[in-house]
Design an enzyme around this catalytic site. Structure first.
Site, PDB file in Angstrom:
ATOM      1  CD  GLU A   1       0.482  -1.320 -13.470  1.00 42.41           C
ATOM      2  OE1 GLU A   1       0.632  -0.855 -13.796  1.00 42.41           O
ATOM      3  OE2 GLU A   1       2.281  -2.444 -14.010  1.00 42.41           O
TER       4      GLU A   1
ATOM      5  CB  CYS B   1      -6.618  -1.538 -12.879  1.00 48.25           C
ATOM      6  SG  CYS B   1      -5.569  -3.327 -13.471  1.00 48.25           S
TER       7      CYS B   1
ATOM      8  N   GLY C   1      -3.125  -2.650  -6.097  1.00 53.16           N
ATOM      9  CA  GLY C   1      -4.239  -2.488  -5.842  1.00 53.16           C
ATOM     10  C   GLY C   1      -4.459  -1.340  -5.713  1.00 53.16           C
TER      11      GLY C   1
ATOM     12  N   GLY D   1      -2.139   3.099  -2.258  1.00 51.69           N
ATOM     13  CA  GLY D   1      -0.863   2.896  -3.367  1.00 51.69           C
ATOM     14  C   GLY D   1      -0.190   4.343  -3.166  1.00 51.69           C
TER      15      GLY D   1
ATOM     16  CE  LYS E   1      -0.806  -8.145   2.170  1.00 56.09           C
ATOM     17  NZ  LYS E   1      -2.092  -9.157   2.158  1.00 56.09           N
TER      18      LYS E   1
ATOM     19  CD  GLU F   1     -10.356   0.951 -10.482  1.00 58.25           C
ATOM     20  OE1 GLU F   1      -9.717   1.009  -8.814  1.00 58.25           O
ATOM     21  OE2 GLU F   1     -10.151   0.358 -11.006  1.00 58.25           O
TER      22      GLU F   1
HETATM   23  P1  NAP Z   1      -6.241  -2.182  -1.468  1.00 56.01           P
HETATM   24  O1  NAP Z   1      -6.173  -2.132  -0.337  1.00 56.01           O
HETATM   25  O2  NAP Z   1      -5.685  -1.071  -1.573  1.00 56.01           O
HETATM   26  O3  NAP Z   1      -5.189  -3.540  -1.134  1.00 56.01           O
HETATM   27  C1  NAP Z   1      -4.525  -4.381  -1.747  1.00 56.01           C
HETATM   28  C2  NAP Z   1      -3.225  -4.659  -1.702  1.00 56.01           C
HETATM   29  O4  NAP Z   1      -2.773  -4.187  -0.624  1.00 56.01           O
HETATM   30  C3  NAP Z   1      -4.084  -6.358  -0.452  1.00 56.01           C
HETATM   31  O5  NAP Z   1      -2.988  -7.259  -0.661  1.00 56.01           O
HETATM   32  C4  NAP Z   1      -3.861  -5.741   0.868  1.00 56.01           C
HETATM   33  O6  NAP Z   1      -3.926  -6.447   2.047  1.00 56.01           O
HETATM   34  C5  NAP Z   1      -2.579  -4.827   0.435  1.00 56.01           C
HETATM   35  N1  NAP Z   1      -2.786  -3.945   1.555  1.00 56.01           N
HETATM   36  C6  NAP Z   1      -3.727  -3.028   1.965  1.00 56.01           C
HETATM   37  N2  NAP Z   1      -3.722  -2.379   3.139  1.00 56.01           N
HETATM   38  C7  NAP Z   1      -2.612  -1.718   2.885  1.00 56.01           C
HETATM   39  C8  NAP Z   1      -1.543  -0.990   3.681  1.00 56.01           C
HETATM   40  N3  NAP Z   1      -1.605  -0.199   4.767  1.00 56.01           N
HETATM   41  N4  NAP Z   1      -0.312  -1.434   3.547  1.00 56.01           N
HETATM   42  C9  NAP Z   1       0.312  -2.468   2.539  1.00 56.01           C
HETATM   43  N5  NAP Z   1      -0.261  -3.000   2.026  1.00 56.01           N
HETATM   44  C10 NAP Z   1      -2.095  -2.953   2.458  1.00 56.01           C
HETATM   45  O7  NAP Z   1      -6.959  -3.253  -2.289  1.00 56.01           O
HETATM   46  P2  NAP Z   1      -8.969  -3.382  -2.006  1.00 56.01           P
HETATM   47  O8  NAP Z   1      -8.929  -2.562  -0.733  1.00 56.01           O
HETATM   48  O9  NAP Z   1      -8.912  -4.695  -1.939  1.00 56.01           O
HETATM   49  O10 NAP Z   1     -10.040  -2.293  -2.865  1.00 56.01           O
HETATM   50  C11 NAP Z   1     -10.315  -1.918  -3.029  1.00 56.01           C
HETATM   51  C12 NAP Z   1     -10.359  -0.700  -3.905  1.00 56.01           C
HETATM   52  O11 NAP Z   1      -9.237  -0.884  -4.636  1.00 56.01           O
HETATM   53  C13 NAP Z   1     -11.246  -2.001  -5.263  1.00 56.01           C
HETATM   54  O12 NAP Z   1     -12.611  -1.555  -4.777  1.00 56.01           O
HETATM   55  C14 NAP Z   1     -10.681  -1.192  -6.390  1.00 56.01           C
HETATM   56  O13 NAP Z   1     -11.568   0.227  -6.947  1.00 56.01           O
HETATM   57  C15 NAP Z   1      -9.267  -1.024  -6.457  1.00 56.01           C
HETATM   58  N6  NAP Z   1      -8.656  -2.443  -6.400  1.00 56.01           N
HETATM   59  C16 NAP Z   1      -7.581  -1.470  -7.815  1.00 56.01           C
HETATM   60  C17 NAP Z   1      -7.058  -2.788  -8.093  1.00 56.01           C
HETATM   61  C18 NAP Z   1      -5.709  -2.986  -9.599  1.00 56.01           C
HETATM   62  O14 NAP Z   1      -5.635  -3.785 -10.244  1.00 56.01           O
HETATM   63  N7  NAP Z   1      -5.572  -1.276  -9.634  1.00 56.01           N
HETATM   64  C19 NAP Z   1      -6.588  -4.121  -7.658  1.00 56.01           C
HETATM   65  C20 NAP Z   1      -7.560  -4.173  -6.238  1.00 56.01           C
HETATM   66  C21 NAP Z   1      -8.511  -3.529  -5.797  1.00 56.01           C
HETATM   67  P3  NAP Z   1      -5.275  -7.183   2.142  1.00 56.01           P
HETATM   68  O15 NAP Z   1      -5.797  -7.966   1.936  1.00 56.01           O
HETATM   69  O16 NAP Z   1      -5.133  -7.734   4.089  1.00 56.01           O
HETATM   70  O17 NAP Z   1      -6.660  -5.589   2.323  1.00 56.01           O
END
Ligand code: NAP
Ligand code: MG
Length: 454
Positions: free
Chosen positions: A229, A263, A207, A212, A154, A356
């Site tokens: 991660e 990240c 994410g 996570g 996904k 972050e």
């Molecule tokens: P996120 O909500 O953790 O999203 C990452 C992935 O998880 C996306 O594919 C998301 O889908 C999915 N997801 C969201 N809620 C889920 C759930 N309940 N069950 C299963 N999968 C789910 O991250 P974000 O909202 O895009 O970003 C928020 C913050 O996270 C950023 O500002 C940053 O600080 C951090 N981040 C870190 C990394 C990293 O590489 N470590 C990457 C991205 C973000 P959807 O796209 O449909 O929400």
């Protein structure tokens, strides 16, 4: 069917729309992956290797197309996007070598022989964020497929285009139907189903730490395997004995690459107090020199943020009255732009120091000595990466060993090589991707004893 509009972050124009899969559609895809597993695991190692090499070759043939898609969908600079597509190819090539080499052990035992086997897990669910849609997808599906699993993937809702294209290219390469499927849609629907569906044997998530944490708790209910991660707040430690000119020239690229949406971003620069003022003098022109603008241009070094929502998050870290030491420029008008921003002086406890940001904002803080540098670098719940700049190799190595993080570099900001392990300490994650370790996280060890007694 419900759909989701995909937006170009540099222009705010709608590029296309993609399906937002329902729970039933997700279940049907997981059922296809489950059905495809027995024949995929039975493909002879040499044949699986050949299919993965062909997949790599087809990705290579479509490198420019994939890169252009990422520029349009995620606002990545064209030079970064080409590297990212090349990384998918390289990861596939690297793990194409695995099916024939993922050897077990023969362990001496009395009364017979004892052998270990690496068995694939079954269906692996990979959840990808928007910041590096291609590499993070490839780090999951490359080793997962090589180890004999089938994959449902996904992409982030807002950046699905390259993943969808990679799914098509896999079929073109001859990877059988159902072995690698890309499912577009919401995390709360499609992604969460990977956690709750009993036929998904493992979830590989990249994410936010917030999501996570929930994934791990959800997987616990079925004792489901999980790789996480997560976020980072990495330190770039600059000692006074470093090549200060070089350290200052490179510091912006250690944090502002991908507009800071990384990240591994070195978002805290820690400078030895005696060199602090000189370093700041050198850092200012380096930051102002970062070329920000049209991501399709070959000379651009930093594009826009991925979305209006992400720009709002980043803006909240630089409120009116924030201690801006200096700031670069960025385009006005359409696009989710944010200038490279350096905050100093700051104090422990400030939001920008602790959290972050995932945008082009960095804090700079002084430290007294080596012990203080290590203490400050570790003063975070995260532990993903970091850099140490010093001409004293002993000091650099001691500091690297002292920092609780998974990926450190000395006199460099490089974190990712596909043949070395990547992952986080502390709340930055669990497990390792890439390198030789990743295969073991997509397989389970089976021990078989064969009696030789009469
Ligand atoms: P996120 O909500 O953790 O999203 C990452 C992935 O998880 C996306 O594919 C998301 O889908 C999915 N997801 C969201 N809620 C889920 C759930 N309940 N069950 C299963 N999968 C789910 O991250 P974000 O909202 O895009 O970003 C928020 C913050 O996270 C950023 O500002 C940053 O600080 C951090 N981040 C870190 C990394 C990293 O590489 N470590 C990457 C991205 C973000 P959807 O796209 O449909 O929400
Ligand atoms: Mg989210």
């Amino acid at each position: 069917m419900s759909t989701f509009d995909v937006i170009n972050p540099a222009t705010e124009e709608v590029i296309t729309s993609v399906p937002s899969l329902s729970l039933e559609e997700t279940d049907a895809a997981i059922a296809r992956a489950h059905a495809a597993f027995p024949s995929w695991r039975a493909v002879a190692p040499g044949d699986r290797a050949r299919l993965l090499r062909r997949f790599a070759a087809i990705v290579d043939e479509h490198l420019e197309e994939l890169a252009q898609l990422e520029v349009a969908n995620a606002g990545h600079t064209i030079s970064n996007a080409r590297w990212e597509a090349g990384n998918v190819r390289d990861v596939l090539d690297y793990y194409a070598g695995a099916p024939e080499r993922h050897t077990g052990l023969q362990i001496p035992v009395p009364g017979g022989i004892n052998a270990t086997f690496h068995e694939p897990l079954g269906v692996v669910g990979i959840i990808v964020p928007w910041n590096f849609p291609m590499p993070i997808a490839g780090w999951g599906f490359g080793p997962a497929l090589a180890a004999g699993n089938t994959v449902v993937l996904k992409p982030a809702e807002i950046t699905p285009l390259t993943a969808v294209r990679l799914g098509e290219l896999a079929l073109e390469a001859g990877i059988p139907e159902g072995v690698f499927q890309v499912l577009t849609g919401k995390g709360s629907v499609v992604g969460w189903r990977f956690v709750t569906h009993p036929s998904v044997a493992k979830v590989c998530f990249t994410g936010s730490t917030e999501v996570g944490t929930r994934i791990m708790a959800g997987c616990a209910e079925q004792v489901k395997k999980v790789t996480l991660e997560l976020g980072g707040k990495s330190a770039n430690v600059v000692f006074a004995d470093a090549d200060l000119e070089l350290a200052a020239a490179r510091a912006p690229y250690g944090v502002f690459d991908n507009a800071g949406q990384d990240c591994c971003a070195r978002s805290r620069i820690l400078v030895e107090a005696s060199a602090f003022d000189r370093f700041m003098e050198l850092l200012e022109p380096a930051v102002k020199g970062v070329v920000v603008g049209d991501p399709t241009s070959e000379v651009t070094e930093m594009g826009p943020l991925v979305s209006a929502a992400q720009r709002e998050v980043v803006t909240s870290f630089v409120p009116d009255g924030a201690p801006i030491a200096f700031q670069g420029e960025c385009p006005q008008g359409p696009g989710f732009w944010f200038p490279a921003t350096v905050l100093a002086p700051v104090a422990p406890g400030d939001r920008a120091v602790e959290e972050e940001i995932f945008g082009p904002v960095v804090v700079v803080m002084p430290f007294r000595d080596e012990a203080d540098a290590i203490r400050l670098a570790n003063d975070t719940p995260y532990g993903l990466s970091g850099s140490i700049w010093s001409r004293d190799i002993g000091r650099a190595l001691r500091t690297a060993r002292g920092i609780d993080a998974g990926n450190l570099s000395v006199n460099s900001h490089s974190s990712v090589r596909y043949w070395t392990p990547f992952g986080g300490f502390k709340q930055s994650g669990i497990g390792r991707e890439l390198g030789p370790d990743a295969l073991n996280s997509f397989s389970d060890v089976k021990n078989v004893f064969i009696s030789t007694e009469d």
